[in-house]
Design an enzyme around this catalytic site. Structure first.
Site, short mmCIF file in Angstrom:
data_model
loop_
_atom_site.label_atom_id
_atom_site.label_comp_id
_atom_site.label_asym_id
_atom_site.label_seq_id
_atom_site.Cartn_x
_atom_site.Cartn_y
_atom_site.Cartn_z
CG ASN A 9 29.66 65.68 66.91
OD1 ASN A 9 28.50 65.62 66.68
ND2 ASN A 9 30.38 66.71 66.66
CG ASP A 68 41.59 64.15 61.85
OD1 ASP A 68 40.57 63.89 63.39
OD2 ASP A 68 42.42 64.18 62.71
#
Length: 132
Positions: A9, A68
């Site tokens: 990303n 995460d």
């Protein structure tokens, strides 16, 4: 200092770069030639961040950090949690996940929820986990 951010990303990479001093060189997985989707097979958010870091260290030998995140909903006993991205299935559809979440919240008064993010850092003499 050069660090790999174990993500594909690029928006996340830009955001992190903007927060750190210029002497940090942050590289994405794409920058190091890693185009694999790193398996997130842990049952915990912390475990998935650690898996990503271990993958980069094992396969590329580079210092690394990974994140995460999961949504924890009180009325659903912390679900979807670690399974947030694939709550409605392996296709990882935001719309499907949202629809499943709303369906599971029907008839629930308590809709309190929080995002939990874990960042795991792996340096030669330091492994550190940050939770927020």
């Amino acid at each position: 200092m050069k660090l790999v951010f174990a993500t594909h990303n690029e928006n996340k990479v830009k955001e992190v770069k903007s927060l750190l001093p210029k002497n940090f060189k942050i590289l994405s997985l794409n920058d190091i030639g890693c185009f694999d989707e790193i398996p997130e097979t842990s049952q915990t958010i912390e475990g998935n961040a650690q898996l990503k870091v271990a993958y980069v260290k094992t396969n590329f030998g580079l210092d690394c950090f990974a994140d995460d995140t999961g949504l924890e909903v009180d009325a659903l006993n912390g679900e979807p949690g670690v399974f947030s991205a694939r709550y409605a299935g392996e296709q990882k559809s935001d719309d499907d996940n949202m629809n499943k979440l709303l369906q599971n919240l029907q008839n629930k008064d308590n809709r309190n929820a929080q995002f939990k993010t874990v960042i795991h850092l792996n340096l030669p003499n330091l492994q550190k986990t940050f939770t927020g």
